[in-house]
Motif scaffolding. Structure first.
Motif, PDB file in Angstrom:
ATOM      1  N   ASP A 117       0.807  -1.226   0.000  1.00  0.00           N
ATOM      2  CA  ASP A 117       0.000   0.000   0.000  1.00  0.00           C
ATOM      3  C   ASP A 117       0.842   1.279   0.000  1.00  0.00           C
ATOM      4  OD1 ASP A 117       1.020  -0.164   2.547  1.00  0.00           O
ATOM      5  OD2 ASP A 117      -0.921  -0.138   3.573  1.00  0.00           O
ATOM      6  N   SER A 118       2.158   1.141  -0.220  1.00  0.00           N
ATOM      7  CA  SER A 118       3.027   2.316  -0.248  1.00  0.00           C
ATOM      8  C   SER A 118       2.740   3.188  -1.472  1.00  0.00           C
ATOM      9  CB  SER A 118       4.491   1.884  -0.286  1.00  0.00           C
ATOM     10  OG  SER A 118       5.340   2.991  -0.527  1.00  0.00           O
ATOM     11  N   PRO A 119       2.811   4.514  -1.324  1.00  0.00           N
ATOM     12  CA  PRO A 119       2.651   5.400  -2.479  1.00  0.00           C
ATOM     13  C   PRO A 119       3.895   5.424  -3.374  1.00  0.00           C
ATOM     14  CG  PRO A 119       3.130   6.692  -0.526  1.00  0.00           C
ATOM     15  CD  PRO A 119       2.928   5.272  -0.058  1.00  0.00           C
ATOM     16  N   ILE A 120       4.999   4.839  -2.895  1.00  0.00           N
ATOM     17  CA  ILE A 120       6.240   4.786  -3.672  1.00  0.00           C
ATOM     18  C   ILE A 120       6.096   3.738  -4.764  1.00  0.00           C
ATOM     19  CG2 ILE A 120       8.728   4.407  -3.593  1.00  0.00           C
ATOM     20  CD1 ILE A 120       7.773   6.874  -2.055  1.00  0.00           C
ATOM     21  N   ARG A 121       6.221   4.181  -6.026  1.00  0.00           N
ATOM     22  CA  ARG A 121       5.986   3.288  -7.162  1.00  0.00           C
ATOM     23  C   ARG A 121       7.257   2.959  -7.957  1.00  0.00           C
ATOM     24  NH1 ARG A 121       1.012   1.385  -6.266  1.00  0.00           N
ATOM     25  NH2 ARG A 121       1.134   0.570  -8.406  1.00  0.00           N
ATOM     26  N   SER A 122       8.342   3.680  -7.714  1.00  0.00           N
ATOM     27  CA  SER A 122       9.557   3.485  -8.510  1.00  0.00           C
ATOM     28  C   SER A 122      10.765   3.972  -7.720  1.00  0.00           C
ATOM     29  CB  SER A 122       9.465   4.263  -9.820  1.00  0.00           C
ATOM     30  OG  SER A 122       9.480   5.659  -9.562  1.00  0.00           O
ATOM     31  N   ILE A 123      11.955   3.699  -8.232  1.00  0.00           N
ATOM     32  CA  ILE A 123      13.171   4.184  -7.578  1.00  0.00           C
ATOM     33  C   ILE A 123      13.247   5.706  -7.661  1.00  0.00           C
ATOM     34  CG2 ILE A 123      14.669   3.973  -9.606  1.00  0.00           C
ATOM     35  CD1 ILE A 123      16.880   2.959  -7.644  1.00  0.00           C
ATOM     36  N   ASP A 124      12.637   6.290  -8.692  1.00  0.00           N
ATOM     37  CA  ASP A 124      12.599   7.755  -8.791  1.00  0.00           C
ATOM     38  C   ASP A 124      11.710   8.350  -7.695  1.00  0.00           C
ATOM     39  OD1 ASP A 124      14.330   8.017 -10.981  1.00  0.00           O
ATOM     40  OD2 ASP A 124      12.706   7.592 -12.386  1.00  0.00           O
ATOM     41  N   ASP A 125      10.584   7.692  -7.422  1.00  0.00           N
ATOM     42  CA  ASP A 125       9.730   8.120  -6.306  1.00  0.00           C
ATOM     43  C   ASP A 125      10.496   8.008  -4.987  1.00  0.00           C
ATOM     44  OD1 ASP A 125       7.535   8.652  -7.883  1.00  0.00           O
ATOM     45  OD2 ASP A 125       6.467   6.800  -7.384  1.00  0.00           O
ATOM     46  N   LEU A 147      25.505  -3.735  -1.948  1.00  0.00           N
ATOM     47  CA  LEU A 147      26.347  -3.156  -2.990  1.00  0.00           C
ATOM     48  C   LEU A 147      25.548  -2.631  -4.184  1.00  0.00           C
ATOM     49  CD1 LEU A 147      29.126  -2.603  -4.333  1.00  0.00           C
ATOM     50  CD2 LEU A 147      29.012  -4.952  -5.235  1.00  0.00           C
ATOM     51  N   ILE A 148      24.793  -3.497  -4.826  1.00  0.00           N
ATOM     52  CA  ILE A 148      24.112  -3.130  -6.068  1.00  0.00           C
ATOM     53  C   ILE A 148      23.018  -2.084  -5.854  1.00  0.00           C
ATOM     54  CG2 ILE A 148      22.766  -4.002  -8.014  1.00  0.00           C
ATOM     55  CD1 ILE A 148      25.784  -4.730  -8.042  1.00  0.00           C
ATOM     56  N   PRO A 149      22.126  -2.248  -4.867  1.00  0.00           N
ATOM     57  CA  PRO A 149      21.140  -1.176  -4.645  1.00  0.00           C
ATOM     58  C   PRO A 149      21.790   0.119  -4.182  1.00  0.00           C
ATOM     59  CG  PRO A 149      21.016  -2.805  -2.896  1.00  0.00           C
ATOM     60  CD  PRO A 149      21.887  -3.396  -3.965  1.00  0.00           C
ATOM     61  N   GLY A 150      22.902  -0.006  -3.438  1.00  0.00           N
ATOM     62  CA  GLY A 150      23.617   1.194  -3.006  1.00  0.00           C
ATOM     63  C   GLY A 150      24.148   1.988  -4.186  1.00  0.00           C
ATOM     64  N   ILE A 151      24.669   1.277  -5.196  1.00  0.00           N
ATOM     65  CA  ILE A 151      25.159   1.953  -6.401  1.00  0.00           C
ATOM     66  C   ILE A 151      24.000   2.633  -7.126  1.00  0.00           C
ATOM     67  CG2 ILE A 151      26.096   1.552  -8.714  1.00  0.00           C
ATOM     68  CD1 ILE A 151      27.910  -0.591  -7.444  1.00  0.00           C
ATOM     69  N   ALA A 152      22.856   1.941  -7.219  1.00  0.00           N
ATOM     70  CA  ALA A 152      21.684   2.524  -7.895  1.00  0.00           C
ATOM     71  C   ALA A 152      21.212   3.782  -7.181  1.00  0.00           C
ATOM     72  CB  ALA A 152      20.556   1.494  -7.954  1.00  0.00           C
ATOM     73  N   LEU A 153      21.216   3.757  -5.861  1.00  0.00           N
ATOM     74  CA  LEU A 153      20.784   4.922  -5.085  1.00  0.00           C
ATOM     75  C   LEU A 153      21.817   6.044  -5.132  1.00  0.00           C
ATOM     76  CD1 LEU A 153      19.224   3.023  -2.046  1.00  0.00           C
ATOM     77  CD2 LEU A 153      17.986   4.289  -3.817  1.00  0.00           C
ATOM     78  N   GLY A 209       3.552 -12.362  -0.255  1.00  0.00           N
ATOM     79  CA  GLY A 209       3.858 -11.587  -1.442  1.00  0.00           C
ATOM     80  C   GLY A 209       2.770 -10.609  -1.825  1.00  0.00           C
ATOM     81  N   LYS A 210       1.541 -10.821  -1.335  1.00  0.00           N
ATOM     82  CA  LYS A 210       0.435  -9.922  -1.638  1.00  0.00           C
ATOM     83  C   LYS A 210       0.527  -8.619  -0.841  1.00  0.00           C
ATOM     84  CE  LYS A 210      -2.766 -13.652  -2.831  1.00  0.00           C
ATOM     85  NZ  LYS A 210      -4.051 -14.313  -2.505  1.00  0.00           N
ATOM     86  N   LYS A 211       1.431  -8.601   0.141  1.00  0.00           N
ATOM     87  CA  LYS A 211       1.589  -7.415   0.977  1.00  0.00           C
ATOM     88  C   LYS A 211       2.863  -6.639   0.653  1.00  0.00           C
ATOM     89  CE  LYS A 211      -1.092  -9.276   4.851  1.00  0.00           C
ATOM     90  NZ  LYS A 211      -1.087  -9.600   6.290  1.00  0.00           N
ATOM     91  N   ILE A 212       3.569  -7.068  -0.401  1.00  0.00           N
ATOM     92  CA  ILE A 212       4.846  -6.463  -0.782  1.00  0.00           C
ATOM     93  C   ILE A 212       4.832  -6.192  -2.289  1.00  0.00           C
ATOM     94  CG2 ILE A 212       7.348  -6.842  -0.947  1.00  0.00           C
ATOM     95  CD1 ILE A 212       7.126  -8.609   1.551  1.00  0.00           C
ATOM     96  N   ARG A 213       5.496  -5.113  -2.681  1.00  0.00           N
ATOM     97  CA  ARG A 213       5.586  -4.776  -4.103  1.00  0.00           C
ATOM     98  C   ARG A 213       7.038  -4.486  -4.476  1.00  0.00           C
ATOM     99  NH1 ARG A 213       4.454   0.298  -5.472  1.00  0.00           N
ATOM    100  NH2 ARG A 213       2.908   0.412  -3.804  1.00  0.00           N
ATOM    101  N   VAL A 214       7.486  -4.987  -5.613  1.00  0.00           N
ATOM    102  CA  VAL A 214       8.826  -4.721  -6.129  1.00  0.00           C
ATOM    103  C   VAL A 214       8.768  -3.440  -6.961  1.00  0.00           C
ATOM    104  CG1 VAL A 214      10.714  -5.547  -7.588  1.00  0.00           C
ATOM    105  CG2 VAL A 214       9.403  -7.177  -6.190  1.00  0.00           C
ATOM    106  N   ILE A 215       9.620  -2.458  -6.618  1.00  0.00           N
ATOM    107  CA  ILE A 215       9.614  -1.196  -7.363  1.00  0.00           C
ATOM    108  C   ILE A 215      10.864  -1.000  -8.222  1.00  0.00           C
ATOM    109  CG2 ILE A 215       8.144  -0.054  -5.654  1.00  0.00           C
ATOM    110  CD1 ILE A 215      10.768   1.475  -4.792  1.00  0.00           C
ATOM    111  N   TRP A 216      11.862  -1.871  -8.021  1.00  0.00           N
ATOM    112  CA  TRP A 216      13.101  -1.756  -8.799  1.00  0.00           C
ATOM    113  C   TRP A 216      13.762  -3.119  -8.905  1.00  0.00           C
ATOM    114  CZ3 TRP A 216      18.261  -2.631  -7.305  1.00  0.00           C
ATOM    115  CH2 TRP A 216      19.236  -2.214  -8.228  1.00  0.00           C
TER     116      TRP A 216
END
Length: 285
Positions: A117-125, A147-153, A209-216
């Motif tokens: 239910d998060s309003p965050i929809r993407s890594i840009d958000d 490492l990898i998400p840290g580089i993306a952020l 999994g119904k309570k979690i969403r992948v945004i990146w």
């Protein structure tokens, strides 16, 4: 796969004088420590049968203990996370020999996940609203959890290191399953996780999994290497590869989220080495 680590001990493991000595195997689980024991008991039997010697498996508490044991030749083979492997390979001569398959492929991804239910929809958000968000990495030595998400952020301008970032707060959970459950229960606003472990947690019903969403989702990452020290003889390496490639036991495979095993080589981790170097995460020899 922040991650399991398995190590086979005793120097010169292929020599005749060592044939009666056990392989001492260490495991650092990426998930709950207690979930590993049954599978490790079964893995002991597979390795013992193929190597014709006893194998002892012990669960370790962290990456560093296994790296140090390898460094001082108390172990001959270790199951590393990709980042930990390339870091360790800068300090000692290691050879990747086996990796796991996920749905028949030796690749996985880093995910960033949020509550459904998060309003965050993407890594840009995520970047745009970072000052209001509590972000969770996994173990600081994890490839997909750090490492990898840290580089993306970093590319988004919101993260340089644990002490220099634009988030409201950052936490290192130390474990992929802890991250997933924390996101599910809204303890954190977003978190980084290994895709294969996340999907296995959902499959096993340990997270909803119904309570979690992948945004990146990251680019493909080569799966966790099983690496030997360079002084392990080729005959032993071949037996180890044959043993792992023969594993069909679901109890063993499921703790790795794996469908099987395949051969690996150091070149498969060159992209991770370059990423670690760019992020200042390599301590050179």
């Amino acid at each position: 796969m922040a991650v399991f680590i398995i190590a086979l001990a005793t120097a010169g493991c292929g020599s005749a004088k060592d044939q009666g000595e056990p392989f001492k195997v260490g495991v650092v689980p990426a998930q709950n420590k207690g979930d590993m024991q049954h599978a490790m008991d079964r893995l002991e039997k597979v390795l013992s049968h193929k190597l014709h010697r006893p194998v002892e498996i012990q669960v370790y508490s962290d990456y560093q203990g296994v790296v140090e044991a390898m460094k001082y030749k108390k172990m001959d083979m270790a199951f590393f996370g990709p980042l930990t492997f390339v870091q360790a390979a800068e300090k000692m001569d290691l050879k990747a020999v086996v990796t796991q398959l996920i749905h028949g492929s030796p690749y996985y991804h880093s995910y960033i996940i949020v509550p459904k239910d998060s309003p965050i929809r993407s890594i840009d958000d995520l970047a745009k609203n970072s000052t209001q968000l509590h972000f969770a990495f996994g173990d600081i030595n994890s490839t997909s959890g750090s490492l990898i998400p840290g580089i993306a952020l970093t590319k988004k301008g919101v993260f340089k290191n644990p002490n220099d970032h634009r988030f409201k707060k950052i936490t290192y959970t130390g474990s992929h399953d802890i991250t997933a459950l924390a996101i599910q229960h809204h303890k954190y606003d977003a978190g980084a996780i290994d895709s294969a472990i996340y999907e296995q947690l959902v499959k096993d019903g340990k997270v909803d999994g119904k309570k979690i969403r992948v945004i990146w989702k990251s680019e493909k990452l080569f799966q966790y290497p099983w690496a030997v020290r360079s002084d392990v003889d080729e005959a032993t390496v071949k037996k180890l590869q044959e043993a792992f490639l023969s594993v069909k036991d679901p109890a063993i495979l499921e703790v790795f989220g794996a469908s099987g095993f395949t051969k690996a080589a150091n070149r498969d981790y060159e992209s991770i080495r370059k990423a670690a170097k760019a992020a200042g995460r390599l301590e050179m020899k």
